[in-house]
Design an enzyme around this catalytic site. Structure first.
Site, PDB file in Angstrom:
ATOM      1  CE1 TYR A  35       1.126  -0.277   4.379  1.00 41.47           C
ATOM      2  CE2 TYR A  35      -0.037   1.809   4.427  1.00 41.47           C
ATOM      3  CZ  TYR A  35       0.827   0.906   5.007  1.00 41.47           C
ATOM      4  OH  TYR A  35       1.408   1.203   6.216  1.00 41.47           O
ATOM      5  CE  LYS A 149       2.985   3.288   3.221  1.00 47.71           C
ATOM      6  NZ  LYS A 149       3.103   3.371   4.674  1.00 47.71           N
ATOM      7  CD  GLU A 182       9.849   1.854  10.796  1.00 48.44           C
ATOM      8  OE1 GLU A 182       9.719   2.858  10.069  1.00 48.44           O
ATOM      9  OE2 GLU A 182       9.802   0.695  10.339  1.00 48.44           O
ATOM     10  CG  LEU A 206       8.101   2.514   5.047  1.00 47.94           C
ATOM     11  CD1 LEU A 206       7.763   1.293   4.196  1.00 47.94           C
ATOM     12  CD2 LEU A 206       6.841   3.299   5.367  1.00 47.94           C
TER      13      LEU A 206
HETATM   14  N1  PLP Z   1       7.358   3.814   9.366  1.00 48.00           N
HETATM   15  C1  PLP Z   1       6.264   3.032   9.278  1.00 48.00           C
HETATM   16  C2  PLP Z   1       6.299   1.653   9.859  1.00 48.00           C
HETATM   17  C3  PLP Z   1       5.107   3.508   8.631  1.00 48.00           C
HETATM   18  O1  PLP Z   1       4.016   2.720   8.540  1.00 48.00           O
HETATM   19  C4  PLP Z   1       5.100   4.833   8.122  1.00 48.00           C
HETATM   20  C5  PLP Z   1       3.909   5.368   7.450  1.00 48.00           C
HETATM   21  O2  PLP Z   1       2.897   4.761   7.331  1.00 48.00           O
HETATM   22  C6  PLP Z   1       6.253   5.614   8.264  1.00 48.00           C
HETATM   23  C7  PLP Z   1       7.377   5.059   8.877  1.00 48.00           C
HETATM   24  C8  PLP Z   1       6.299   7.007   7.747  1.00 48.00           C
HETATM   25  O3  PLP Z   1       6.428   6.962   6.335  1.00 48.00           O
HETATM   26  P1  PLP Z   1       5.925   8.181   5.428  1.00 48.00           P
HETATM   27  O4  PLP Z   1       6.696   9.381   5.843  1.00 48.00           O
HETATM   28  O5  PLP Z   1       6.270   7.726   4.046  1.00 48.00           O
HETATM   29  O6  PLP Z   1       4.470   8.315   5.663  1.00 48.00           O
END
Ligand code: PLP
Length: 290
Positions: A35, A149, A182, A206
């Site tokens: 996604y 993702k 994270e 991610l």
């Molecule tokens: N880390 C994880 C596990 C996430 O699910 C997300 C966003 O959904 C992020 C970091 C932040 O990513 P982004 O800045 O691309 O939204």
């Protein structure tokens, strides 16, 4: 104005509430899908090419054949028809519907492609942006491909639930050796001695799109960045902590497990980045940005 959330399901526009999917969809059975989430400002998707590049990579990593250019065109049409000004886009592609076997269906199934858009009227994080978010540490029990993702978010959901039950806004995921990776749905940064610590990119996190922008904005603002993970044992030596994400943007963190970070108030480096991020969005909206 279309009925929100407004969707496109395999090429057909409809209210999200009318979308129907088979129980044999491999996303439903196995979490076999990926996604993407984008923020919409002024009716336009923010950091579009970065999100589309990550979507393409996620699809490639799990070998789903979907036409990303076609998905992008559908996303623009869905946004246009929705009439949304401020909001978000959700895109999900699964391997499709097939009799239940673990290995990929042969011949391949047709991927199920969902796009929906919804409005975000006011900043849902305004209070935490002002006062800081509280985090709860949770063991990072996820798999070793967190760079994809994937819709397999069970460990993230369990962590977010544990945080909510503890009265916290987000979980802080920590591996067995005490490394902070994270959040359950956000990227994490620390500030130590005026320098930003950013978790290095790799299979353990991610590659956050907001993380990427914030690293760029920090460098531009002359703030030194060290690409290394903070350790749980270092918490007391951190001056600040903040998290980033597509919908959270940049949020100060002022407490972890009930203990203050720094002086327990949002710090100056975070405040600078919150402001710089806002300016970047305003410039982009005005057509002055990249
Ligand atoms: N880390 C994880 C596990 C996430 O699910 C997300 C966003 O959904 C992020 C970091 C932040 O990513 P982004 O800045 O691309 O939204």
């Amino acid at each position: 104005m279309a009925q929100l959330p407004w969707a496109n399901w395999n090429g057909t526009a409809m209210p999200l509430a009318d979308v129907r999917v088979s129980v044999l969809d491999r996303g439903f059975l196995f979490g076999d899908g990926i996604y993407e989430v984008l923020r919409v400002y002024g009716g336009r998707p923010f950091l579009l090419s970065e999100h589309m590049a990550r979507l393409r990579r996620s699809l490639n990593e799990i070998q789903i054949q979907s036409d990303v250019d076609r998905l992008e065109a559908r996303m623009h049409a869905t946004l246009r028809d929705s009439g949304i000004d401020g909001g978000m886009v959700y895109m999900q592609i699964t391997r499709g519907e097939a009799p239940r076997t673990h290995r990929f269906p042969n011949p391949p199934a047709t991927p199920n492609e969902l796009i929906y858009v919804d409005a975000i009227a006011v900043d849902p994080y305004a209070a935490w942006r002002e006062n800081g978010a509280k985090l709860l540490t949770v063991p990072d029990v996820r798999w070793r491909r967190c760079d994809i993702k994937s819709v397999n978010l069970l460990a993230n959901c369990l962590a977010a639930q544990a945080a909510a039950e503890a009265g916290c806004q987000e979980a802080l995921l920590v591996t067995a050796d005490g490394t902070i990776t994270e959040g359950s749905h956000t990227s994490i940064f620390a500030v130590q001695g005026g320098r930003i610590l950013a978790t290095p990119l790799g299979p353990q996190i991610l590659p956050g799109i907001t993380r990427g922008l914030v690293v760029k904005l920090a460098a531009r603002a002359g703030i030194e960045i060290e690409e290394r993970s903070a350790k749980l044992a270092e918490l007391d030596s951190l001056d600040e902590m903040f998290l980033t994400g597509t919908t959270s943007e940049v949020l100060p963190v002022t407490q972890v497990d009930g203990r203050p970070i720094g002086n327990g108030r949002p710090g100056p480096v975070t405040a600078k980045l919150v402001a710089t991020y806002g300016e970047y969005v305003r410039d982009w909206l005005a057509g002055r940005g990249e």
